[in-house]
Design a protein around this motif. Structure first.
Motif, PDB file in Angstrom:
ATOM      1  N   GLY A 209       0.776  -1.223   0.000  1.00  0.00           N
ATOM      2  CA  GLY A 209       0.000   0.000   0.000  1.00  0.00           C
ATOM      3  C   GLY A 209       0.807   1.271   0.000  1.00  0.00           C
ATOM      4  N   ASP A 212       0.998   2.831  -3.351  1.00  0.00           N
ATOM      5  CA  ASP A 212      -0.262   3.500  -3.675  1.00  0.00           C
ATOM      6  C   ASP A 212      -0.308   4.890  -3.048  1.00  0.00           C
ATOM      7  OD1 ASP A 212      -2.325   1.186  -4.761  1.00  0.00           O
ATOM      8  OD2 ASP A 212      -0.866   0.394  -3.335  1.00  0.00           O
ATOM      9  N   VAL A 213       0.154   4.962  -1.804  1.00  0.00           N
ATOM     10  CA  VAL A 213       0.076   6.199  -1.040  1.00  0.00           C
ATOM     11  C   VAL A 213       0.848   7.331  -1.718  1.00  0.00           C
ATOM     12  CG1 VAL A 213       0.930   7.256   1.097  1.00  0.00           C
ATOM     13  CG2 VAL A 213      -0.426   5.168   1.202  1.00  0.00           C
ATOM     14  N   PHE A 220      -8.239   4.790  -2.780  1.00  0.00           N
ATOM     15  CA  PHE A 220      -8.406   4.036  -1.546  1.00  0.00           C
ATOM     16  C   PHE A 220      -9.586   3.067  -1.625  1.00  0.00           C
ATOM     17  CE2 PHE A 220      -5.888   7.643   0.130  1.00  0.00           C
ATOM     18  CZ  PHE A 220      -4.865   6.913   0.715  1.00  0.00           C
ATOM     19  N   GLU A 224      -9.042  -0.796  -0.767  1.00  0.00           N
ATOM     20  CA  GLU A 224      -9.900  -1.508   0.174  1.00  0.00           C
ATOM     21  C   GLU A 224     -10.530  -2.743  -0.465  1.00  0.00           C
ATOM     22  OE1 GLU A 224     -13.766  -0.698   3.091  1.00  0.00           O
ATOM     23  OE2 GLU A 224     -12.745   0.973   2.089  1.00  0.00           O
ATOM     24  N   ARG A 262      -2.271  10.171   4.219  1.00  0.00           N
ATOM     25  CA  ARG A 262      -2.565   9.039   3.343  1.00  0.00           C
ATOM     26  C   ARG A 262      -2.189   7.722   4.016  1.00  0.00           C
ATOM     27  NH1 ARG A 262      -0.727  10.733  -2.786  1.00  0.00           N
ATOM     28  NH2 ARG A 262      -2.207  12.468  -3.084  1.00  0.00           N
ATOM     29  N   THR A 265      -4.849   6.806   6.410  1.00  0.00           N
ATOM     30  CA  THR A 265      -6.028   6.253   5.743  1.00  0.00           C
ATOM     31  C   THR A 265      -5.796   4.796   5.376  1.00  0.00           C
ATOM     32  OG1 THR A 265      -6.622   8.431   4.852  1.00  0.00           O
ATOM     33  CG2 THR A 265      -7.575   6.499   3.759  1.00  0.00           C
ATOM     34  N   LEU A 266      -4.615   4.494   4.820  1.00  0.00           N
ATOM     35  CA  LEU A 266      -4.262   3.115   4.491  1.00  0.00           C
ATOM     36  C   LEU A 266      -4.301   2.241   5.735  1.00  0.00           C
ATOM     37  CD1 LEU A 266      -3.061   0.884   2.629  1.00  0.00           C
ATOM     38  CD2 LEU A 266      -0.798   1.805   3.205  1.00  0.00           C
TER      39      LEU A 266
END
Length: 395
Positions: A209, A212-213, A220, A224, A262, A265-266
């Motif tokens: 992840g 991705d961040v 997101f 998920e 971020r 959030t991950l």
């Protein structure tokens, strides 16, 4: 008697997440879920804990953590009767909560509600478990970057963890590592996950992840969805799945604050899905030593050898391997004789140090993420097939 206790109602920012946490801690089902009110109880007729979303308790996005570590001093303290205090503390840590107020028996749940563990009796020790096949999938973190073996290859926490498993049991362990640096969660799902399942592991690590961040617009929702598919499918096959959250790397260098929110959030996604699907995880976001600059390499992005050693020990503790306790979470200064070879300089080294680091390491890393360019182009994983783990003395 005029009635009986119905439910203890606790305010919650995220009732479903709070209920999932307490469902695991108390081994009780979620018996009602309306989104804004979620109830954990033995059955629909029994009293339990109700988590209610209250509008006045919604937190504005202030760019900071809710005060989970210290709890809410004005809230009541729940007392949880446990059979074995040491075992219960381990389980609470595995669920993602850690001590507050410097005490080992007082904790705060995801909403800051405080609870205390009260010991009762000591149960017999659990039967040891023998693992047959361990497969690791993910990105550079699981590949082992910045943990060199002296022969041109990376070791990494996954290799070290496999060695811990192998030395803890008499049965042989087979191990494969399909992780490739630069991969995003969707890449892990589409290019590694099915191959991992085909190996029929009984233990699977899924960690990813961060790539991705750092992308221009991290999706997101897709992250998920991909994590949920992997967690759900693996657990449905009876596989034990392990993962972990990521620490705030802005402690390593303040210029990294650009990705702080971020990462949180991950972590929130990983944490909630892990609770929901019975995935074991270490919550490094709340472990102080995980953000210590001395466990990072020169690039201040990847953990160094000391970091990989700590992560491997944390995962061994998570799995309950004999000989491992929570010492992996102790500060470096409290571990005499521990070295942090290859560590970055201290974040207070000065603005010039930060700018030089950003120019040589962080800038190119972010640019590659923004362009969608993978470090892994044309690269193969280091351990594509299951092989027996041979433990070397230095591991």
């Amino acid at each position: 008697m005029i009635g009986r206790l119905h439910h203890v109602v606790l305010p919650s920012r995220d009732p479903r997440q709070a209920a999932q946490f307490w469902s695991r801690i108390l081994s009780l089902p979620i018996v009602a879920d309306s989104g804004d009110r979620v109830i954990v109880a033995a059955n629909e007729a029994a009293p339990g804990l109700a988590f209610q979303r209250l509008a006045q308790l919604e937190l504005a996005d202030r760019g900071e953590h809710p005060d989970r570590e210290q709890g809410r001093p004005d809230a009541p303290v729940l007392q949880i009767l446990v059979n074995d205090l040491a075992y219960a503390i381990d389980e609470v840590w595995r669920a993602g909560c850690h001590p507050i107020e410097g005490r080992d028996d007082l904790f705060a749940d995801p909403d800051g509600n405080r609870f205390r563990l009260i010991p009762r009796v000591v149960p017999p020790p659990p039967e040891p478990h023998a693992w047959r096949r361990f497969v690791a999938i993910g990105d550079s973190v699981s590949e082992g970057m910045v943990d060199p073996d002296g022969r041109g290859q990376w070791i990494g926490w996954s290799d070290r963890f496999a060695a811990h498993i192998s030395t803890s049991q008499t049965e042989p362990l087979e191990y494969a590592n399909l992780a490739i640096s630069g991969y995003r969660v969707h890449d892990i799902k589409t290019q590694q996950f099915d191959a991992a399942l085909a190996m029929e592991p009984d233990l699977l690590s899924i960690v990813g992840g961060v790539n991705d961040v750092i992308s221009l617009r991290p999706d997101f929702d897709q992250i998920e969805a991909d994590l949920e598919v992997m967690f759900a499918r693996a657990r449905a096959k009876g596989i034990t799945v392990i993962t972990f959250t990521f620490p705030d790397i802005s402690r390593v260098n303040p210029l990294a604050t650009v990705v702080r929110d971020r990462l949180r959030t991950l972590n929130a996604i990983t944490r909630r899905l892990a609770w929901e699907h019975g995935v074991l995880f270490v919550d490094f976001e709340y472990i102080d030593v995980a953000g210590d600059p001395r466990v990072y390499g020169e690039d201040r992005l990847h953990i160094n050898t000391l970091g990989h050693v700590r992560v491997a020990a944390g995962m061994a503790w998570l799995l309950g391997l004999p000989g491992f306790d929570r010492s992996w979470a102790v500060g470096i200064d409290d571990q005499p004789g521990e070295t942090s070879g290859g560590a970055t300089d201290h974040p207070r080294a000065g603005a010039r140090s930060h700018l030089d680091w950003a120019r040589r390491h962080f800038g190119p890393w972010v640019v590659a993420g923004l362009r969608g360019k993978e470090y892994s182009q044309g690269k193969e994983c280091k351990r594509p097939a299951l092989t027996h783990v041979e433990v070397r003395p230095d591991e």
